[in-house]
Write an enzyme that holds these catalytic residues in place. Sequence first.
Site, PDB file in Angstrom:
ATOM      1  N   ASN A 149       0.833  -1.204   0.000  1.00 14.44           N
ATOM      2  CA  ASN A 149       0.000   0.000   0.000  1.00 14.44           C
ATOM      3  C   ASN A 149       0.863   1.248   0.000  1.00 14.44           C
ATOM      4  OD1 ASN A 149      -2.084  -1.792   0.125  1.00 14.44           O
ATOM      5  ND2 ASN A 149      -2.331  -1.638   2.346  1.00 14.44           N
ATOM      6  N   VAL A 150       0.346   2.276  -0.601  1.00  9.64           N
ATOM      7  CA  VAL A 150       1.118   3.524  -0.767  1.00  9.64           C
ATOM      8  C   VAL A 150       0.484   4.653   0.059  1.00  9.64           C
ATOM      9  CG1 VAL A 150       1.941   2.847  -3.056  1.00  9.64           C
ATOM     10  CG2 VAL A 150      -0.221   4.071  -2.867  1.00  9.64           C
ATOM     11  N   HIS A 158       6.084  -0.551  -2.661  1.00  8.37           N
ATOM     12  CA  HIS A 158       5.546   0.093  -3.860  1.00  8.37           C
ATOM     13  C   HIS A 158       5.547   1.611  -3.735  1.00  8.37           C
ATOM     14  CE1 HIS A 158       3.172  -3.823  -4.993  1.00  8.37           C
ATOM     15  NE2 HIS A 158       4.450  -3.912  -5.244  1.00  8.37           N
ATOM     16  N   CYS A 193      11.377  13.164  -9.190  1.00 13.69           N
ATOM     17  CA  CYS A 193      11.608  13.510 -10.595  1.00 13.69           C
ATOM     18  C   CYS A 193      11.791  12.226 -11.395  1.00 13.69           C
ATOM     19  CB  CYS A 193      12.867  14.381 -10.713  1.00 13.69           C
ATOM     20  SG  CYS A 193      13.343  14.651 -12.421  1.00 13.69           S
ATOM     21  N   CYS A 243      15.822  12.611 -12.821  1.00 15.27           N
ATOM     22  CA  CYS A 243      17.012  12.518 -11.935  1.00 15.27           C
ATOM     23  C   CYS A 243      16.685  11.807 -10.632  1.00 15.27           C
ATOM     24  CB  CYS A 243      17.570  13.926 -11.677  1.00 15.27           C
ATOM     25  SG  CYS A 243      16.521  14.916 -10.620  1.00 15.27           S
ATOM     26  N   CYS A 273      10.975  19.448 -12.658  1.00 16.72           N
ATOM     27  CA  CYS A 273      12.183  19.458 -11.823  1.00 16.72           C
ATOM     28  C   CYS A 273      13.173  20.471 -12.410  1.00 16.72           C
ATOM     29  CB  CYS A 273      12.785  18.047 -11.837  1.00 16.72           C
ATOM     30  SG  CYS A 273      14.367  17.901 -11.002  1.00 16.72           S
ATOM     31  N   CYS A 293      16.021  19.921 -13.188  1.00 16.07           N
ATOM     32  CA  CYS A 293      16.833  19.272 -14.241  1.00 16.07           C
ATOM     33  C   CYS A 293      16.077  19.241 -15.565  1.00 16.07           C
ATOM     34  CB  CYS A 293      17.185  17.841 -13.815  1.00 16.07           C
ATOM     35  SG  CYS A 293      15.827  16.678 -14.067  1.00 16.07           S
ATOM     36  N   THR A 350      -4.529  -8.967   0.593  1.00 17.55           N
ATOM     37  CA  THR A 350      -3.985  -8.869  -0.760  1.00 17.55           C
ATOM     38  C   THR A 350      -4.515 -10.005  -1.626  1.00 17.55           C
ATOM     39  OG1 THR A 350      -1.972  -8.738  -2.122  1.00 17.55           O
ATOM     40  CG2 THR A 350      -1.851 -10.115  -0.138  1.00 17.55           C
ATOM     41  N   GLU A 362     -12.153 -12.979   1.105  1.00 16.92           N
ATOM     42  CA  GLU A 362     -12.321 -13.817  -0.108  1.00 16.92           C
ATOM     43  C   GLU A 362     -11.124 -14.757  -0.238  1.00 16.92           C
ATOM     44  OE1 GLU A 362     -15.376 -11.124  -1.274  1.00 16.92           O
ATOM     45  OE2 GLU A 362     -14.651 -12.611  -2.698  1.00 16.92           O
TER      46      GLU A 362
HETATM   47  C1  BV8 Z   1       8.350  -5.840 -11.649  1.00 17.27           C
HETATM   48  C2  BV8 Z   1       1.811   1.141  -6.801  1.00 17.27           C
HETATM   49  C3  BV8 Z   1      10.319  -6.401 -12.801  1.00 17.27           C
HETATM   50  C4  BV8 Z   1       1.202   2.112  -7.734  1.00 17.27           C
HETATM   51  C5  BV8 Z   1       1.437  -1.134  -7.620  1.00 17.27           C
HETATM   52  C6  BV8 Z   1       4.311  -7.988 -17.804  1.00 17.27           C
HETATM   53  C7  BV8 Z   1       4.964  -6.785 -17.971  1.00 17.27           C
HETATM   54  C8  BV8 Z   1       5.552  -6.111 -16.909  1.00 17.27           C
HETATM   55  C9  BV8 Z   1       5.481  -6.653 -15.660  1.00 17.27           C
HETATM   56  C10 BV8 Z   1       4.803  -7.849 -15.502  1.00 17.27           C
HETATM   57  C11 BV8 Z   1       4.234  -8.524 -16.547  1.00 17.27           C
HETATM   58  N1  BV8 Z   1       3.654  -9.652 -16.051  1.00 17.27           N
HETATM   59  C12 BV8 Z   1       3.832  -9.713 -14.710  1.00 17.27           C
HETATM   60  C13 BV8 Z   1       4.555  -8.637 -14.390  1.00 17.27           C
HETATM   61  C14 BV8 Z   1       4.966  -8.284 -13.114  1.00 17.27           C
HETATM   62  C15 BV8 Z   1       3.993  -7.220 -12.588  1.00 17.27           C
HETATM   63  C16 BV8 Z   1       2.756  -7.933 -12.084  1.00 17.27           C
HETATM   64  O1  BV8 Z   1       2.830  -8.569 -11.068  1.00 17.27           O
HETATM   65  N2  BV8 Z   1       1.638  -7.829 -12.823  1.00 17.27           N
HETATM   66  C17 BV8 Z   1       0.431  -8.534 -12.412  1.00 17.27           C
HETATM   67  C18 BV8 Z   1      -0.760  -7.614 -12.460  1.00 17.27           C
HETATM   68  C19 BV8 Z   1       0.281  -9.754 -13.323  1.00 17.27           C
HETATM   69  N3  BV8 Z   1       4.733  -6.607 -11.527  1.00 17.27           N
HETATM   70  C20 BV8 Z   1       5.438  -5.515 -11.794  1.00 17.27           C
HETATM   71  O2  BV8 Z   1       5.429  -4.914 -12.832  1.00 17.27           O
HETATM   72  C21 BV8 Z   1       6.324  -5.078 -10.644  1.00 17.27           C
HETATM   73  N4  BV8 Z   1       7.632  -4.839 -11.148  1.00 17.27           N
HETATM   74  O3  BV8 Z   1       7.971  -6.979 -11.713  1.00 17.27           O
HETATM   75  O4  BV8 Z   1       9.574  -5.422 -12.133  1.00 17.27           O
HETATM   76  C22 BV8 Z   1       9.836  -6.395 -14.220  1.00 17.27           C
HETATM   77  C23 BV8 Z   1      10.043  -5.253 -14.973  1.00 17.27           C
HETATM   78  C24 BV8 Z   1       9.665  -5.281 -16.313  1.00 17.27           C
HETATM   79  C25 BV8 Z   1       9.060  -6.420 -16.862  1.00 17.27           C
HETATM   80  C26 BV8 Z   1       8.811  -7.552 -16.076  1.00 17.27           C
HETATM   81  C27 BV8 Z   1       9.195  -7.538 -14.744  1.00 17.27           C
HETATM   82  C28 BV8 Z   1       5.795  -3.784 -10.065  1.00 17.27           C
HETATM   83  C29 BV8 Z   1       4.497  -4.080  -9.337  1.00 17.27           C
HETATM   84  C30 BV8 Z   1       4.080  -2.819  -8.569  1.00 17.27           C
HETATM   85  C31 BV8 Z   1       2.927  -2.146  -9.252  1.00 17.27           C
HETATM   86  N5  BV8 Z   1       2.448  -1.055  -8.426  1.00 17.27           N
HETATM   87  N6  BV8 Z   1       1.063  -0.102  -6.846  1.00 17.27           N
HETATM   88  C32 BV8 Z   1      -0.078   2.672  -7.189  1.00 17.27           C
HETATM   89  O5  BV8 Z   1      -0.515   2.281  -6.092  1.00 17.27           O
HETATM   90  O6  BV8 Z   1      -0.638   3.518  -7.883  1.00 17.27           O
HETATM   91  S1  BV8 Z   1       0.662  -2.616  -7.490  1.00 17.27           S
HETATM   92  C33 BV8 Z   1      -0.915  -2.492  -6.895  1.00 17.27           C
HETATM   93  O7  BV8 Z   1      -1.367  -3.833  -6.766  1.00 17.27           O
HETATM   94  C34 BV8 Z   1      -1.020  -1.910  -5.505  1.00 17.27           C
HETATM   95  O8  BV8 Z   1       0.214  -1.604  -4.895  1.00 17.27           O
HETATM   96  C35 BV8 Z   1      -1.646  -3.038  -4.735  1.00 17.27           C
HETATM   97  O9  BV8 Z   1      -1.319  -3.018  -3.426  1.00 17.27           O
HETATM   98  C36 BV8 Z   1      -1.046  -4.175  -5.451  1.00 17.27           C
HETATM   99  C37 BV8 Z   1      -1.551  -5.529  -5.187  1.00 17.27           C
HETATM  100  O10 BV8 Z   1      -2.934  -5.480  -5.157  1.00 17.27           O
HETATM  101  P1  BV8 Z   1      -3.624  -5.765  -3.728  1.00 17.27           P
HETATM  102  O11 BV8 Z   1      -2.984  -4.908  -2.708  1.00 17.27           O
HETATM  103  O12 BV8 Z   1      -3.612  -7.214  -3.480  1.00 17.27           O
HETATM  104  O13 BV8 Z   1      -5.055  -5.187  -3.974  1.00 17.27           O
HETATM  105  P2  BV8 Z   1      -6.263  -5.935  -4.719  1.00 17.27           P
HETATM  106  O14 BV8 Z   1      -7.297  -4.897  -4.956  1.00 17.27           O
HETATM  107  O15 BV8 Z   1      -5.733  -6.761  -5.849  1.00 17.27           O
HETATM  108  O16 BV8 Z   1      -6.791  -6.992  -3.637  1.00 17.27           O
HETATM  109  C38 BV8 Z   1      -7.336  -6.530  -2.436  1.00 17.27           C
HETATM  110  C39 BV8 Z   1      -7.667  -7.771  -1.614  1.00 17.27           C
HETATM  111  O17 BV8 Z   1      -8.164  -7.319  -0.352  1.00 17.27           O
HETATM  112  C40 BV8 Z   1      -8.722  -8.644  -2.230  1.00 17.27           C
HETATM  113  O18 BV8 Z   1      -8.279  -9.990  -2.231  1.00 17.27           O
HETATM  114  C41 BV8 Z   1      -9.924  -8.486  -1.284  1.00 17.27           C
HETATM  115  O19 BV8 Z   1     -10.648  -9.697  -1.145  1.00 17.27           O
HETATM  116  C42 BV8 Z   1      -9.248  -8.147  -0.007  1.00 17.27           C
HETATM  117  N7  BV8 Z   1     -10.050  -7.369   0.953  1.00 17.27           N
HETATM  118  C43 BV8 Z   1     -11.073  -6.511   0.697  1.00 17.27           C
HETATM  119  N8  BV8 Z   1     -11.520  -6.004   1.876  1.00 17.27           N
HETATM  120  C44 BV8 Z   1     -10.742  -6.536   2.858  1.00 17.27           C
HETATM  121  C45 BV8 Z   1      -9.809  -7.407   2.268  1.00 17.27           C
HETATM  122  N9  BV8 Z   1      -8.900  -8.082   2.977  1.00 17.27           N
HETATM  123  C46 BV8 Z   1      -8.915  -7.926   4.310  1.00 17.27           C
HETATM  124  N10 BV8 Z   1      -9.777  -7.100   4.958  1.00 17.27           N
HETATM  125  C47 BV8 Z   1     -10.707  -6.403   4.264  1.00 17.27           C
HETATM  126  N11 BV8 Z   1     -11.559  -5.596   4.905  1.00 17.27           N
HETATM  127 ZN    ZN Z   2      15.151  16.047 -11.985  1.00 15.69          ZN
END
Ligand code: BV8
Ligand code: ZN
Length: 257
Positions: A104-105, A121, A129, A132, A150, A152, A190, A217
Amino acid sequence: MPSGAPSEELLRRMKSARSILVLTGAGASAESGVPTFRGQGGLWREFRPEELATPTAFARNPKLVWEWYMWRRELVRQASPNHGHYALAALEAKFEEFTLVTQNVDGLHQRAGSRNVIEIHGNIMRSRCFSCGVQTGEVALDEDGQLPGCECGGLIRPDVVWFGELLPPQALKRAWDAATRAQVFLSVGTSSAVQPAAGLADIAGRAGAYLVEINPETTEMSDRFDEVVCAPSGQALPMICRGLGLNITADPAVRLS
Ligand code: BV8
Ligand code: ZN
């Protein structure tokens, strides 16, 4: 078999644990009114988060992406930590080693009093920026929609990790190290859909940790957990605290009885 409450086995293991690792996702903030990524509330205008949380989306339309983040920043500003956040803050003080890795952010863990928080994340309230990398605090679009720049010459962006971007290496290494040391691993709120965060459970499991998923879930990884607590985190985490004899107060300064 999923149950609605933490088991005696989990409490027994936590009582004897030296090191605990917790991974939280958007569900941990759901009861604070912050929409999850993939649930119903995840939509903004007609966009899904995966369409906006990418460098390509920002390059194509930085103003639109900034508008989404400013909408989310407002939601986070109005949100308060929920009982689950305070429960994690109370648990932290009880263990020799307690690592909280969050996807979470929103900064709500820190606002609830958690200290050892690894934001893998990034954090939506910070900006940096794009060229840079200098961090600039909470910069945003100005009132006439001018993009923040920025010195830069680069464009300033929210200080979060987008899809296709690498996670901060230090943060990821600390999270992986904690996963190899934990006796108990709690995955809280998650969908386990995003890598490499979701892989922490496998690392902890291979190192012998007791794996617990707390989520109302089931998820694509539920069958890999030793225990699935099918309940909201704001309910399940305070139950764990009570089971360990911890009293939670909303005032993090007076966390433990
Ligand atoms: C990486 C910040 C190396 C931004 C986020 C193809 C191309 C490129 C990459 C990929 C690719 N295929 C796979 C990848 C890797 C990709 C990935 O995993 N994709 C998925 C979608 C298939 N990952 C990346 O790109 C990561 N980097 O791998 O770098 C790389 C580089 C290039 C190429 C390949 C690899 C970067 C991932 C970070 C992305 N940024 N957030 C922003 O916030 O704006 S991710 C985003 O999803 C959020 O951070 C979030 O936290 C995260 C995960 O989601 P969840 O937190 O689980 O949230 P969600 O809604 O899904 O689920 C909520 C859950 O809560 C549910 O299950 C629900 O039932 C439950 N719930 C509801 N209420 C409650 C509850 N639980 C408890 N109590 C409750 N009350
Ligand atoms: Zn800069």
